[in-house]
Scaffold this active site. Sequence first.
Site, PDB file in Angstrom:
ATOM      1  N   GLY A   1      -9.511  -6.879   9.198  1.00 30.01           N
ATOM      2  CA  GLY A   1      -8.512  -6.014   9.819  1.00 30.01           C
ATOM      3  C   GLY A   1      -8.087  -6.869  11.222  1.00 30.01           C
ATOM      4  N   ARG A   2      -8.742  -6.225  12.204  1.00 29.47           N
ATOM      5  CA  ARG A   2      -8.330  -6.727  13.478  1.00 29.47           C
ATOM      6  C   ARG A   2      -8.309  -8.311  13.780  1.00 29.47           C
ATOM      7  NH1 ARG A   2     -10.331  -1.829  17.268  1.00 29.47           N
ATOM      8  NH2 ARG A   2      -9.529  -0.303  15.671  1.00 29.47           N
TER       9      ARG A   2
ATOM     10  N   TYR B 191      -5.801  10.949   4.392  1.00 32.55           N
ATOM     11  CA  TYR B 191      -4.505  11.175   3.989  1.00 32.55           C
ATOM     12  C   TYR B 191      -4.290  12.114   2.809  1.00 32.55           C
ATOM     13  CZ  TYR B 191      -3.575   8.179   7.904  1.00 32.55           C
ATOM     14  OH  TYR B 191      -3.855   7.694   9.100  1.00 32.55           O
TER      15      TYR B 191
ATOM     16  N   ARG C 237      -7.250   2.336  -2.672  1.00 31.71           N
ATOM     17  CA  ARG C 237      -8.321   2.381  -1.535  1.00 31.71           C
ATOM     18  C   ARG C 237      -9.053   3.673  -1.425  1.00 31.71           C
ATOM     19  NH1 ARG C 237      -8.026   0.976   4.937  1.00 31.71           N
ATOM     20  NH2 ARG C 237      -9.472  -0.977   4.753  1.00 31.71           N
TER      21      ARG C 237
ATOM     22  N   GLN D 208       0.624  -1.102   0.029  1.00 34.85           N
ATOM     23  CA  GLN D 208       0.214   0.103  -0.007  1.00 34.85           C
ATOM     24  C   GLN D 208       0.669   1.209  -0.071  1.00 34.85           C
ATOM     25  OE1 GLN D 208      -2.329   1.629   3.403  1.00 34.85           O
ATOM     26  NE2 GLN D 208      -4.363   1.161   2.091  1.00 34.85           N
TER      27      GLN D 208
HETATM   28  C1  PHB Z   1      -3.135   4.983  11.519  1.00 37.56           C
HETATM   29  O1  PHB Z   1      -1.984   4.828  11.575  1.00 37.56           O
HETATM   30  O2  PHB Z   1      -3.685   5.468  12.433  1.00 37.56           O
HETATM   31  C2  PHB Z   1      -3.707   4.885  10.348  1.00 37.56           C
HETATM   32  C3  PHB Z   1      -2.839   4.504   9.198  1.00 37.56           C
HETATM   33  C4  PHB Z   1      -3.440   4.391   7.911  1.00 37.56           C
HETATM   34  C5  PHB Z   1      -4.569   4.284   7.737  1.00 37.56           C
HETATM   35  C6  PHB Z   1      -5.552   4.699   8.785  1.00 37.56           C
HETATM   36  C7  PHB Z   1      -4.960   5.016   9.906  1.00 37.56           C
HETATM   37  O3  PHB Z   1      -5.440   4.159   6.587  1.00 37.56           O
END
Ligand code: PHB
Length: 378
Positions: free
Chosen positions: A324-325, A188, A235, A101
Amino acid sequence: MSIDKLLSPIKVGSVELKNRMVMAPLTRNRASQPGDIPTDLNARYYAQRAGAGLIVSEATQISKQGQGYFAAPGIYTDEQEAGWTNVVKAVHEKGGRIALQLWHVGRVSHHLVQADDNQPVAPSAIRAENTTAFVKHKDGSLGPIPADTPRALETRELPGIVKQYVSAAKRAKQAGFDMVEVHAANGYLLQQFMSTNTNHRTDQYGGSVENRVRLVMEVLEAVVAVFGADRVGIRISPNFVGFDLKDTEAEASSLYLAKELTRLGVAYMHIAEPDWAGGEPLSDLFRQKLRAAFSGNIIVCGHYTAESAEKRLERGQADLIAFGRAYLANPDLDVRFRENAPLNKPNVATFYGGADEATLTIRHSMAAQPKPRWLIDQ
Ligand code: PHB
């Protein structure tokens, strides 16, 4: 309930995946210092999760300027490229597939994590309120710090931003990655360009939807020229409200972008659903429109269970589901799903920083952050 569809193979672009489970990008802040270099620990961590159809790496800065968090890995030096080569090799040896990514944080940064104490950059000089970067202070201590006011990028600097993505994509290719994913989500840099409240530019990169999406498309075109459209994904996170982002035209820009990406033949769109950071849920109508606008594969990510993932696939609203988690706590998630075995609960204390369980290092100072960073009391 059967989850046959989730466990069935799929070809994304030109890449054959053994199932439709994606390991979501997850920031871990454990690249080795100095230099933000992936290590053997990172290689082992990703290889343990090679049962996913596709792993998307943690967000990886394409330049020092693109960094917002201490110890997140980069892909702009020879040492970082070598570290990633080691990671890719480990994943491939276990039969996995992995995308890198590509990340530029824009204004979600601070001069203490920039080269030469530089001011972070953004489409406009608008500070992200209630948002923290994570830095090493001059005294050596680590901690969250309110994001700096950025400086607005000059129009003539934007080709240089595109070049950062190109150099990073070239390194990703040399490192052996199967795909690259351009991070245009979660508040971002690229989403800052797309969003109405963060982009107040008056040049051809601001104003209309088309103008606000322009830099994203320039980046995608350039990355496609390096990697081939059949190995490039993106994304996005329509309706995202973290990091002080409020886009009043998120759906319109996402749909315009989807059409443009179809023209380019990009392999997939990865949608981070707003349930992670808050924000209006995506409507069925929007999902349908996105489907109609984009001819590649759609990945969705956001608190899915095996059952809700299968339902989303059955409804035809997505082709793959990212977790994710659940992948942090269950490296063998595909096996557990297949066998309907119980899942381990994610341990928030180990999300950020540190090494493995046996050798805790910086984790102690970063661990106690149960909430997303933009919600941390300052
Ligand atoms: C984070 O480090 O908090 C973080 C990084 C990438 C993302 C979202 C959150 O896409």
